[in-house]
Design an enzyme around this catalytic site. Structure first.
Site, PDB file in Angstrom:
ATOM      1  N   GLY A  45     128.753  49.354  28.242  1.00  0.00           N
ATOM      2  CA  GLY A  45     129.301  48.219  27.532  1.00  0.00           C
ATOM      3  C   GLY A  45     127.882  47.196  26.587  1.00  0.00           C
ATOM      4  O   GLY A  45     126.800  47.572  27.189  1.00  0.00           O
ATOM      5  N   GLN A  50     123.667  41.717  21.350  1.00  0.00           N
ATOM      6  CA  GLN A  50     122.473  42.852  21.486  1.00  0.00           C
ATOM      7  C   GLN A  50     121.976  43.518  20.703  1.00  0.00           C
ATOM      8  O   GLN A  50     120.881  44.739  20.293  1.00  0.00           O
ATOM      9  CB  GLN A  50     122.970  43.657  23.067  1.00  0.00           C
ATOM     10  N   CYS A 107     121.489  46.149  32.389  1.00  0.00           N
ATOM     11  CA  CYS A 107     121.132  45.866  31.152  1.00  0.00           C
ATOM     12  C   CYS A 107     120.685  46.560  29.870  1.00  0.00           C
ATOM     13  O   CYS A 107     119.326  46.501  30.438  1.00  0.00           O
ATOM     14  CB  CYS A 107     121.383  44.029  30.953  1.00  0.00           C
ATOM     15  N   LEU A 108     121.680  47.056  28.416  1.00  0.00           N
ATOM     16  CA  LEU A 108     120.027  47.647  28.162  1.00  0.00           C
ATOM     17  C   LEU A 108     119.018  46.613  27.076  1.00  0.00           C
ATOM     18  O   LEU A 108     118.564  47.324  26.646  1.00  0.00           O
ATOM     19  CB  LEU A 108     121.752  48.604  26.915  1.00  0.00           C
ATOM     20  N   HIS A 149     130.494  40.559  32.777  1.00  0.00           N
ATOM     21  CA  HIS A 149     128.682  40.215  31.761  1.00  0.00           C
ATOM     22  C   HIS A 149     128.755  40.402  30.658  1.00  0.00           C
ATOM     23  O   HIS A 149     127.739  39.858  30.014  1.00  0.00           O
ATOM     24  CB  HIS A 149     128.311  42.146  32.267  1.00  0.00           C
ATOM     25  N   GLU A 150     129.512  41.106  29.575  1.00  0.00           N
ATOM     26  CA  GLU A 150     129.685  40.767  28.411  1.00  0.00           C
ATOM     27  C   GLU A 150     130.429  39.613  27.364  1.00  0.00           C
ATOM     28  O   GLU A 150     129.424  39.302  26.891  1.00  0.00           O
ATOM     29  CB  GLU A 150     130.468  42.331  27.880  1.00  0.00           C
ATOM     30  N   HIS A 153     127.141  37.370  28.105  1.00  0.00           N
ATOM     31  CA  HIS A 153     126.600  37.431  26.269  1.00  0.00           C
ATOM     32  C   HIS A 153     127.108  36.677  25.317  1.00  0.00           C
ATOM     33  O   HIS A 153     126.666  36.009  24.574  1.00  0.00           O
ATOM     34  CB  HIS A 153     126.070  39.332  25.744  1.00  0.00           C
TER      35      HIS A 153
HETATM   36 ZN    ZN Z   1     123.835  42.876  29.083  1.00  0.00          ZN
END
Ligand code: ZN
Length: 184
Positions: A45, A50, A107-108, A149-150, A153
């Site tokens: 995701g 991000q 998480c990226l 999670h997204e 964000h």
């Molecule tokens: Zn993340």
């Protein structure tokens, strides 16, 4: 086009995403680039924050994860996941189940950091699609976790905010170093 992923320490990760009123060419191009960026980084995701753009847009693809099952339900029926991935969700709104479960998340924007996070075990999702129509579905398993999670964000909330204090304390040094290197 693969975009640069913003790392922890950058203020844009704390920005609440603006609602998307019109799905224009700019939004469609960004969604395409985000899918490419997520795949390039082997993520499940990615939120617009991000890649430095604070708007209500996220992309998700859990279809390649075999060891952590997902379920997607539309109009009461379980659907074939791969037919709906990658998901592109605009202005998503969630209804969370009362039941919760723990699971590992990464998480990226936090390379090499992961932790156990307590999340609702299933969610109802309402969102706008790239074609401007509305979509509604229910998610369980990894997909439910990824959506939560997204959407966090998109509201400027990060997974470290949801770690218990022991986990966060154990990661404090790593987080500080990451924040510092991002700001340099
Ligand atoms: Zn993340």
């Amino acid at each position: 086009m693969v975009l640069e992923i913003v790392k922890y320490g950058s203020p844009v990760l704390r920005a609440k995403g603006l609602e998307i009123a019109d799905v224009d060419a700019r939004v469609r191009k960004l969604a395409d680039d985000m899918i490419e960026t997520m795949r390039d980084a082997h993520g499940v995701g990615l939120a617009a924050q991000q890649v430095g753009v604070p708007i209500q847009l996220t992309v998700i693809d859990v279809s390649g994860v075999e060891d952590r099952p997902s379920e997607m339900i539309m109009e009461g029926k379980t659907v074939v996941l791969s037919a709906f991935m990658p998901l592109v969700l605009l202005n998503p709104v969630l209804e969370l189940s009362k039941e919760t479960e723990e699971g590992t998340e990464g998480c990226l924007s936090f390379p090499e950091i992961s932790g156990e996070i307590l999340r609702a075990s299933h969610v109802k999702v309402k969102a706008k699609k790239l074609d401007g129509t509305e979509v509604e579905f229910e998610a369980k398993g990894l997909l439910a976790r990824a959506v939560q999670h997204e959407v966090d964000h998109l509201n400027g909330i990060l997974f470290i905010d949801r770690m218990n204090s022991a986990t966060r304390t154990s990661l404090a040094g790593k987080l500080k170093r990451l924040q510092k290197s991002t700001r340099e």
